[in-house]
Design an enzyme around this catalytic site. Structure first.
Site, PDB file in Angstrom:
ATOM      1  N   SER A 141       0.823  -1.212   0.000  1.00  0.00           N
ATOM      2  CA  SER A 141       0.000   0.000   0.000  1.00  0.00           C
ATOM      3  C   SER A 141       0.861   1.268   0.000  1.00  0.00           C
ATOM      4  O   SER A 141       1.807   1.400   0.788  1.00  0.00           O
ATOM      5  CB  SER A 141      -0.905   0.018   1.234  1.00  0.00           C
ATOM      6  OG  SER A 141      -1.492   1.288   1.375  1.00  0.00           O
ATOM      7  N   ASP A 159     -15.708   1.575  -1.256  1.00  0.00           N
ATOM      8  CA  ASP A 159     -16.840   0.642  -1.196  1.00  0.00           C
ATOM      9  C   ASP A 159     -16.717  -0.529  -2.166  1.00  0.00           C
ATOM     10  O   ASP A 159     -17.088  -1.652  -1.841  1.00  0.00           O
ATOM     11  CB  ASP A 159     -18.145   1.399  -1.499  1.00  0.00           C
ATOM     12  CG  ASP A 159     -18.428   2.442  -0.447  1.00  0.00           C
ATOM     13  OD1 ASP A 159     -18.496   2.085   0.731  1.00  0.00           O
ATOM     14  OD2 ASP A 159     -18.556   3.621  -0.820  1.00  0.00           O
ATOM     15  N   GLU A 160     -16.193  -0.262  -3.354  1.00  0.00           N
ATOM     16  CA  GLU A 160     -16.186  -1.313  -4.374  1.00  0.00           C
ATOM     17  C   GLU A 160     -15.246  -2.468  -4.028  1.00  0.00           C
ATOM     18  O   GLU A 160     -15.343  -3.548  -4.621  1.00  0.00           O
ATOM     19  CB  GLU A 160     -15.845  -0.730  -5.763  1.00  0.00           C
ATOM     20  CG  GLU A 160     -14.442  -0.151  -5.920  1.00  0.00           C
ATOM     21  CD  GLU A 160     -14.318   1.300  -5.464  1.00  0.00           C
ATOM     22  OE1 GLU A 160     -15.193   1.768  -4.715  1.00  0.00           O
ATOM     23  OE2 GLU A 160     -13.332   1.955  -5.856  1.00  0.00           O
ATOM     24  N   HIS A 162     -20.817   3.882   5.345  1.00  0.00           N
ATOM     25  CA  HIS A 162     -21.790   4.056   4.269  1.00  0.00           C
ATOM     26  C   HIS A 162     -22.695   2.825   4.297  1.00  0.00           C
ATOM     27  O   HIS A 162     -22.226   1.710   4.570  1.00  0.00           O
ATOM     28  CB  HIS A 162     -21.026   4.138   2.926  1.00  0.00           C
ATOM     29  CG  HIS A 162     -21.846   4.549   1.739  1.00  0.00           C
ATOM     30  ND1 HIS A 162     -23.226   4.593   1.723  1.00  0.00           N
ATOM     31  CD2 HIS A 162     -21.472   4.927   0.478  1.00  0.00           C
ATOM     32  CE1 HIS A 162     -23.642   4.993   0.527  1.00  0.00           C
ATOM     33  NE2 HIS A 162     -22.592   5.205  -0.246  1.00  0.00           N
ATOM     34  N   ASP A 198     -27.513   8.951   0.220  1.00  0.00           N
ATOM     35  CA  ASP A 198     -26.164   9.309  -0.220  1.00  0.00           C
ATOM     36  C   ASP A 198     -26.023   9.149  -1.738  1.00  0.00           C
ATOM     37  O   ASP A 198     -25.517  10.025  -2.436  1.00  0.00           O
ATOM     38  CB  ASP A 198     -25.156   8.407   0.512  1.00  0.00           C
ATOM     39  CG  ASP A 198     -23.729   8.863   0.304  1.00  0.00           C
ATOM     40  OD1 ASP A 198     -23.318   9.800   0.997  1.00  0.00           O
ATOM     41  OD2 ASP A 198     -23.039   8.293  -0.568  1.00  0.00           O
ATOM     42  N   GLU A 200     -25.701  12.073  -4.622  1.00  0.00           N
ATOM     43  CA  GLU A 200     -24.521  12.298  -5.471  1.00  0.00           C
ATOM     44  C   GLU A 200     -24.821  12.074  -6.959  1.00  0.00           C
ATOM     45  O   GLU A 200     -24.283  12.776  -7.802  1.00  0.00           O
ATOM     46  CB  GLU A 200     -23.308  11.481  -4.994  1.00  0.00           C
ATOM     47  CG  GLU A 200     -23.442   9.998  -5.053  1.00  0.00           C
ATOM     48  CD  GLU A 200     -22.463   9.257  -4.119  1.00  0.00           C
ATOM     49  OE1 GLU A 200     -21.798   9.901  -3.300  1.00  0.00           O
ATOM     50  OE2 GLU A 200     -22.396   8.023  -4.221  1.00  0.00           O
ATOM     51  N   GLU A 209     -19.151  30.016 -12.192  1.00  0.00           N
ATOM     52  CA  GLU A 209     -19.871  30.762 -11.152  1.00  0.00           C
ATOM     53  C   GLU A 209     -20.682  29.863 -10.223  1.00  0.00           C
ATOM     54  O   GLU A 209     -21.301  30.354  -9.267  1.00  0.00           O
ATOM     55  CB  GLU A 209     -20.764  31.833 -11.797  1.00  0.00           C
ATOM     56  CG  GLU A 209     -19.937  32.965 -12.384  1.00  0.00           C
ATOM     57  CD  GLU A 209     -20.751  34.217 -12.703  1.00  0.00           C
ATOM     58  OE1 GLU A 209     -21.950  34.235 -12.386  1.00  0.00           O
ATOM     59  OE2 GLU A 209     -20.177  35.162 -13.258  1.00  0.00           O
ATOM     60  N   SER A 257     -29.472  38.906  -7.878  1.00  0.00           N
ATOM     61  CA  SER A 257     -30.258  39.999  -8.468  1.00  0.00           C
ATOM     62  C   SER A 257     -31.706  39.560  -8.671  1.00  0.00           C
ATOM     63  O   SER A 257     -31.993  38.374  -8.844  1.00  0.00           O
ATOM     64  CB  SER A 257     -29.654  40.399  -9.816  1.00  0.00           C
ATOM     65  OG  SER A 257     -29.945  39.393 -10.770  1.00  0.00           O
TER      66      SER A 257
END
Ligand SMILES: NC(=O)c1ccc[n+]([C@@H]2O[C@H](COP(=O)([O-])OP(=O)(O)OC[C@H]3O[C@@H](n4cnc5c(N)ncnc54)[C@H](OP(=O)(O)O)[C@@H]3O)[C@@H](O)[C@H]2O)c1
Length: 335
Positions: free
Chosen positions: A52, A84-85, A109, A192, A196, A232, A253
């Protein structure tokens, strides 16, 4: 609304008295390990796959790094904070063969339990402890003296202590500073993923791309098109984050507000069937199956979709605008 718990309501001893293995040292894993230690949890192991890249970071942060199988053998609490996968693979190959009665599996999750990716034996506790937001914010908000809101749920309560452990774990992350709420794995997973896919990521990006393409096809300068449909976004989402949707409308506005109110209904009518289809797809577990299958086949579909999105012409326009922003060191909102 059910009782909200704050830090003063919580007894952290169910976690402080146990050995906690944090499996995975990405966004959530690292933040969880650091916050738990700062909140007095002394026995923390970081469990990583062989080779890792996160091993060095975890060691530099002062944690003992072990293999995932060793974590399953040594720890009382297994906090599965890998992506998660890969949960199914980690569970089947490294955790299940070594776990024992009385341990606690914590997930952040609802995905892996609600969609059957992880199928734990009946003699362990299985709980959800989900700080709601990106892992990096679990740490950065904690360092500023705040926290993300946390949600907990119990899937299996073999010990009779599952709720106390789930809430203590969230308390150990500091989530009681903002509030800790009960939920279910099903509710958390659907909220969740729908959020998303339909709104925060898929929905916003689809609207932004469509707006950009329509303006450019109408002969508008791509720089102008990008600023008005993508760049923006930040100003609007910042306003919503600080003041809510009504507060955002009050701050912009009257021309923008009048037009936006007029078209909101027709946009909602157009996307409603898409949202309903997403809810059916997610609830039936079809989305989870497609994603885990794609992961097992080398993420070919993900990589193809990513390549298509990256090649979109608006990315080049965005790079130009961001480099102009960087040179000016001020936003280009006046354009
Ligand atoms: N409820 C919420 O609102 C919420 C929000 C965000 C995330 N979450 C949840 O938090 C959890 C962690 O998410 P994250 O964003 O922290 O993930 P992440 O940053 O992508 O973390 C990935 C970690 O998983 C490890 N990993 C990847 N593939 C692996 C494999 N094959 N075997 C072993 N380890 C592997 C990685 O190991 P290496 O370091 O070796 O690469 C890394 O440490 C997930 O369950 C996610 O859904 C919940």
């Amino acid at each position: 609304m059910s009782k909200v718990l704050y830090q003063a309501d919580l007894d952290l001893s169910p976690v402080r008295e146990r050995t906690v293995a944090i499996i995975g040292y990405g966004n959530h894993g690292r933040s969880h390990a650091l916050n738990l230690r700062d909140m007095g949890v002394e026995q923390i192991l970081v469990a990583l796959r062989e080779g890792s890249a996160s091993r060095e970071t975890a060691r530099t942060d002062g944690f003992e790094v072990v293999s995932i199988a060793d974590a399953a053998r040594q720890a009382d609490i297994l906090a599965l904070m890998a992506a998660d996968e890969v949960h199914g693979e980690i569970w089947r190959e490294h955790l299940l063969p070594h776990c024992r009665a009385g341990q606690v599996l914590i997930l952040a999750h609802g995905f892996s339990i609600d969609y059957g990716v992880v199928d734990p034996p009946a003699d362990i506790d299985v709980v959800l402890a989900a700080p709601k937001g990106p892992g990096g914010a679990v740490r950065s908000s904690f360092e500023r003296g705040g926290s993300l809101i946390g949600f907990w749920a119990v899937h299996q309560d073999a010990s009779g202590q599952a709720e106390a452990i789930a809430t203590a774990y969230l308390g150990g992350l500091g989530c009681g500073r903002a509030g800790i709420y009960p939920t279910s794995f099903k509710e958390e997973a659907l909220a969740d993923i729908l959020g998303e896919q339909a709104v925060l990521v898929g929905g916003i990006c689809a609207l932004a791309r469509e707006g950009y393409e329509q303006l450019v096809a109408s002969g508008i300068n791509p720089i102008m098109a990008y600023i008005d449909t993508v760049h923006e976004l930040k100003y609007i989402t910042d306003l919503i984050h600080e003041r809510g949707i009504a507060g955002m409308y009050a701050a912009i506005s009257d021309t923008a507000e009048f037009g936006a109110h007029e078209v909101e209904d027709s946009i909602r009518t157009a996307v409603r069937p898409v949202f309903e289809a997403i809810i059916r797809d997610v609830t039936a577990g079809d989305f989870a199956r497609r994603w885990v299958t794609d992961y097992e086949r080398g993420r070919k579909h993900l990589y193809a979709m990513r390549a298509k999105a990256t090649a979109h012409p608006l990315e080049r326009t965005g790079r130009l605008i961001r480099s102009a922003d960087a040179r000016r060191k001020e936003p280009l909102a006046w354009l």
